[in-house]
Design an enzyme around this catalytic site. Structure first.
Site, PDB file in Angstrom:
ATOM      1  N   ASP A  53       0.842  -1.196   0.000  1.00  0.00           N
ATOM      2  CA  ASP A  53       0.000   0.000   0.000  1.00  0.00           C
ATOM      3  C   ASP A  53       0.876   1.245   0.000  1.00  0.00           C
ATOM      4  O   ASP A  53       1.432   1.630   1.030  1.00  0.00           O
ATOM      5  CB  ASP A  53      -0.909  -0.017   1.235  1.00  0.00           C
ATOM      6  CG  ASP A  53      -1.775   1.236   1.333  1.00  0.00           C
ATOM      7  OD1 ASP A  53      -1.810   2.020   0.365  1.00  0.00           O
ATOM      8  OD2 ASP A  53      -2.421   1.414   2.388  1.00  0.00           O
ATOM      9  N   GLU A 131      30.976  10.547   3.210  1.00  0.00           N
ATOM     10  CA  GLU A 131      31.601  10.343   4.518  1.00  0.00           C
ATOM     11  C   GLU A 131      30.570  10.694   5.585  1.00  0.00           C
ATOM     12  O   GLU A 131      30.334  11.865   5.875  1.00  0.00           O
ATOM     13  CB  GLU A 131      32.843  11.226   4.650  1.00  0.00           C
ATOM     14  CG  GLU A 131      33.879  10.979   3.557  1.00  0.00           C
ATOM     15  CD  GLU A 131      34.966  12.052   3.517  1.00  0.00           C
ATOM     16  OE1 GLU A 131      34.903  12.993   4.357  1.00  0.00           O
ATOM     17  OE2 GLU A 131      35.849  11.969   2.665  1.00  0.00           O
ATOM     18  N   GLU A 133      28.985  11.056   9.222  1.00  0.00           N
ATOM     19  CA  GLU A 133      29.259  11.210  10.652  1.00  0.00           C
ATOM     20  C   GLU A 133      27.982  10.913  11.430  1.00  0.00           C
ATOM     21  O   GLU A 133      26.875  11.120  10.932  1.00  0.00           O
ATOM     22  CB  GLU A 133      29.746  12.630  10.943  1.00  0.00           C
ATOM     23  CG  GLU A 133      31.053  12.979  10.252  1.00  0.00           C
ATOM     24  CD  GLU A 133      31.401  14.449  10.309  1.00  0.00           C
ATOM     25  OE1 GLU A 133      32.597  14.770  10.221  1.00  0.00           O
ATOM     26  OE2 GLU A 133      30.471  15.280  10.425  1.00  0.00           O
ATOM     27  N   GLU A 187      35.280  11.187  15.822  1.00  0.00           N
ATOM     28  CA  GLU A 187      35.258  12.499  15.198  1.00  0.00           C
ATOM     29  C   GLU A 187      35.538  13.594  16.235  1.00  0.00           C
ATOM     30  O   GLU A 187      35.865  13.319  17.379  1.00  0.00           O
ATOM     31  CB  GLU A 187      33.917  12.731  14.483  1.00  0.00           C
ATOM     32  CG  GLU A 187      33.986  12.570  12.968  1.00  0.00           C
ATOM     33  CD  GLU A 187      34.908  13.565  12.311  1.00  0.00           C
ATOM     34  OE1 GLU A 187      35.167  14.647  12.903  1.00  0.00           O
ATOM     35  OE2 GLU A 187      35.392  13.289  11.197  1.00  0.00           O
ATOM     36  N   GLU A 194      32.896   8.412  12.765  1.00  0.00           N
ATOM     37  CA  GLU A 194      32.848   8.332  11.312  1.00  0.00           C
ATOM     38  C   GLU A 194      33.419   6.989  10.872  1.00  0.00           C
ATOM     39  O   GLU A 194      34.454   6.550  11.386  1.00  0.00           O
ATOM     40  CB  GLU A 194      33.640   9.474  10.673  1.00  0.00           C
ATOM     41  CG  GLU A 194      33.592   9.473   9.146  1.00  0.00           C
ATOM     42  CD  GLU A 194      34.296  10.675   8.546  1.00  0.00           C
ATOM     43  OE1 GLU A 194      35.077  10.475   7.588  1.00  0.00           O
ATOM     44  OE2 GLU A 194      34.083  11.813   9.039  1.00  0.00           O
ATOM     45  N   HIS A 243      29.957  14.768   3.898  1.00  0.00           N
ATOM     46  CA  HIS A 243      30.781  15.261   2.793  1.00  0.00           C
ATOM     47  C   HIS A 243      30.747  14.218   1.679  1.00  0.00           C
ATOM     48  O   HIS A 243      30.953  13.031   1.927  1.00  0.00           O
ATOM     49  CB  HIS A 243      32.224  15.485   3.244  1.00  0.00           C
ATOM     50  CG  HIS A 243      32.363  16.432   4.389  1.00  0.00           C
ATOM     51  ND1 HIS A 243      33.506  16.522   5.161  1.00  0.00           N
ATOM     52  CD2 HIS A 243      31.492  17.335   4.918  1.00  0.00           C
ATOM     53  CE1 HIS A 243      33.344  17.432   6.090  1.00  0.00           C
ATOM     54  NE2 HIS A 243      32.122  17.936   5.970  1.00  0.00           N
ATOM     55  N   ARG A 315      39.735  23.937   3.292  1.00  0.00           N
ATOM     56  CA  ARG A 315      38.506  23.224   3.641  1.00  0.00           C
ATOM     57  C   ARG A 315      37.363  24.156   4.005  1.00  0.00           C
ATOM     58  O   ARG A 315      36.294  23.679   4.381  1.00  0.00           O
ATOM     59  CB  ARG A 315      38.771  22.273   4.818  1.00  0.00           C
ATOM     60  CG  ARG A 315      39.702  21.120   4.471  1.00  0.00           C
ATOM     61  CD  ARG A 315      40.079  20.307   5.714  1.00  0.00           C
ATOM     62  NE  ARG A 315      40.971  19.209   5.376  1.00  0.00           N
ATOM     63  CZ  ARG A 315      40.571  17.972   5.079  1.00  0.00           C
ATOM     64  NH1 ARG A 315      39.285  17.689   5.097  1.00  0.00           N
ATOM     65  NH2 ARG A 315      41.446  17.041   4.781  1.00  0.00           N
ATOM     66  N   GLU A 332      34.787  17.484  -3.806  1.00  0.00           N
ATOM     67  CA  GLU A 332      34.065  17.161  -2.574  1.00  0.00           C
ATOM     68  C   GLU A 332      33.071  18.265  -2.256  1.00  0.00           C
ATOM     69  O   GLU A 332      33.460  19.410  -2.023  1.00  0.00           O
ATOM     70  CB  GLU A 332      35.061  17.002  -1.416  1.00  0.00           C
ATOM     71  CG  GLU A 332      34.411  16.715  -0.072  1.00  0.00           C
ATOM     72  CD  GLU A 332      35.391  16.797   1.083  1.00  0.00           C
ATOM     73  OE1 GLU A 332      35.363  15.912   1.945  1.00  0.00           O
ATOM     74  OE2 GLU A 332      36.192  17.766   1.125  1.00  0.00           O
ATOM     75  N   ARG A 334      30.811  19.682   0.458  1.00  0.00           N
ATOM     76  CA  ARG A 334      30.909  19.519   1.903  1.00  0.00           C
ATOM     77  C   ARG A 334      29.630  19.873   2.667  1.00  0.00           C
ATOM     78  O   ARG A 334      29.564  19.742   3.876  1.00  0.00           O
ATOM     79  CB  ARG A 334      32.065  20.377   2.432  1.00  0.00           C
ATOM     80  CG  ARG A 334      33.411  19.931   1.883  1.00  0.00           C
ATOM     81  CD  ARG A 334      34.549  20.864   2.283  1.00  0.00           C
ATOM     82  NE  ARG A 334      34.730  20.983   3.713  1.00  0.00           N
ATOM     83  CZ  ARG A 334      35.350  20.083   4.484  1.00  0.00           C
ATOM     84  NH1 ARG A 334      35.849  18.979   3.927  1.00  0.00           N
ATOM     85  NH2 ARG A 334      35.478  20.269   5.776  1.00  0.00           N
TER      86      ARG A 334
END
Length: 443
Positions: A53, A131, A133, A187, A194, A243, A315, A332, A334
């Site tokens: 359903d 990645e 976390e 982490e 992680e 990320h 970063r 990447e 982030r």
């Protein structure tokens, strides 16, 4: 699938002494759903599918058109290693169909599959490496609390990191299910962890994200813990991100982002892909950061990216190009967090990147300074905009992006809009602890 494929699958199920089979799929929010069938119903599931359903599943169908059919993807067959051998359980991840045999347009897996096929027509394979976390909290009387399991920090180990054994058991279970685990560590925040698994083709990786969350929550629960993938469960400390590394490869296996003769050794394809991501990232944010709480993570000061830019050297940029080149060349993004639906998030990212390639878009100048330390005027001068600051704003950005709306389809877009409106209105009228502490004694 051929009759021979079904026969071989049935033989494998019998050989594995499987008693029950879970047929899994995801709703529009990315929550894992499943129906369990006895192993003797496996042939029916593999040939005809199993009806359910759809009106009871978030974002699927209205009551008057609710019949749906689950058809297992045989490549996703896995034994659930935490179940007892005497009552062995296996699972398939399923595609969702309508009774007339057509793919259901609201199935997130189907939406990603369509984009993967669009990339293939352009000669590309889309690879992703997320990645994830997460936090581990203690339970009391069977209910999750906000009490940390440990007070460890980045890369800590026992006795500070009391969750080593839990991470080990999760890694063992995932490995038994076919994951190629690359790393496991504590982490930055207390009780935050992680576990990284190897990148792969986007559809398989999205399946792995769902399996990862399902397995992590199950094994944590067995040890009296609650695993939370909530973006920002605790004020004042880092939230949890997802990320996502992504790259395109050609059909002969070459990395399409690598050009040894180009600046930064990034090909024109890579630069166009980055430009496409940047062009559509405000709409992608609605998909990659889908909850009210997601925007409590996307604030300056807690390592979460909020400024729209790219860089190969720091970063603080929203899009980072990690140092490795050659076959490992990738970009990447982030901003995503682990509450997102990976099928929809990867589909939106791929569509944006392909748009950049098709239209030969060029990204702005690389933002190589620490963006967090720049003043508002400096960011304005550099043309660095910000991500949406709320679910309401990001939903508006999605509604104003024709490309992302088109690839998601009318059914999904209408449901995402309804969900955002409901969430925002519910939050608007809620009385929070902050308000009580701030105003109750004063007024």
């Amino acid at each position: 699938m051929s009759g021979d494929d079904v026969s071989r699958m049935l033989e494998q199920i019998e050989k594995d002494r499987v008693k029950f089979i879970r047929l899994q799929f995801t709703d529009i929010l990315g929550n894992a759903k499943n129906v369990a069938i006895p192993a003797k119903q496996a042939e029916k599931a593999l040939t005809e599918g199993i009806s359910f359903d759809g009106s009871s599943i978030m974002g699927f169908a209205r009551i008057e058109e609710s019949d749906m059919v689950l058809k297992p993807d045989m490549s996703t067959y896995r034994i659930l290693p935490w179940r007892p051998e005497t009552m062995r359980v296996a699972r398939f991840i399923c595609d969702v169909y309508t009774p007339n045999g057509k793919p259901f347009e609201g199935d997130p897996r189907y939406i990603l599959r369509k984009q993967v096929e669009a990339a293939a027509k352009m000669g590309f394979i889309f690879n992703t490496g997320p990645e994830l976390e997460f936090f581990l909290f203690r339970q009391h009387d069977g209910k999750p609390s906000l009490e940390f399991q440990d007070v460890g920090g980045y890369f800590d180990l026992a006795p500070t990191d009391l969750a080593e054994d839990v991470r080990r058991d999760i890694v063992v279970a995932l490995t038994d299910m076919g994951f190629d685990i690359e790393a496991s560590h504590h982490e930055v925040a207390e009780s935050q962890h992680e576990i990284d698994f190897k990148y792969g083709e986007a559809l398989t990786t999205a399946d792995n994200v769902i399996t990862f969350k399902f397995a992590t929550k199950t094994i944590a629960l067995q040890q009296g813990l609650h695993a939370s993938f909530m973006a920002k469960p605790i004020f004042g400390i880092n939230g949890s991100g997802m990320h996502t590394n992504c790259s395109l490869s050609t059909m002969n296996g070459e990395n399409a982002f690598f050009d040894p003769a180009a600046p930064l050794q990034l090909s024109e394809t890579a630069m166009h892909f980055i430009a496409g991501l940047l062009k559509h990232v405000r709409a992608i944010t609605r998909i990659a950061n889908p909850t009210i709480n997601s925007y409590k993570r996307l604030v300056p000061g807690y390592e979460a990216p909020v400024y729209i830019g790219w860089s190969a050297s720091n970063r603080t940029a929203l899009i980072r190009v990690p140092a490795p080149r050659g076959r490992s060349t990738r970009v990447e993004l982030r901003s995503p967090d682990p509450t997102c639906n990976p099928y929809l998030a990867f589909a939106a990212m791929l569509a944006a990147g392909l748009d950049g390639i098709k239209n030969k878009l060029e990204p702005p100048k690389s933002a190589d300074k620490n963006i967090f330390h720049m003043t508002p005027d400096e960011r304005k001068k550099e043309g660095i905009d910000t991500l949406p600051g709320s679910l309401f704003e990001s939903n508006q950005c999605l509604m104003e992006d024709p490309l992302i709306c088109e690839i998601l389809g009318k059914h999904v877009v209408e449901n995402l809009n309804s969900i955002a409106e409901f969430e925002c209105d519910s939050f608007r009228i809620a009385v929070t602890d902050w308000e009580t502490k701030r105003y109750f004694s004063t007024y």
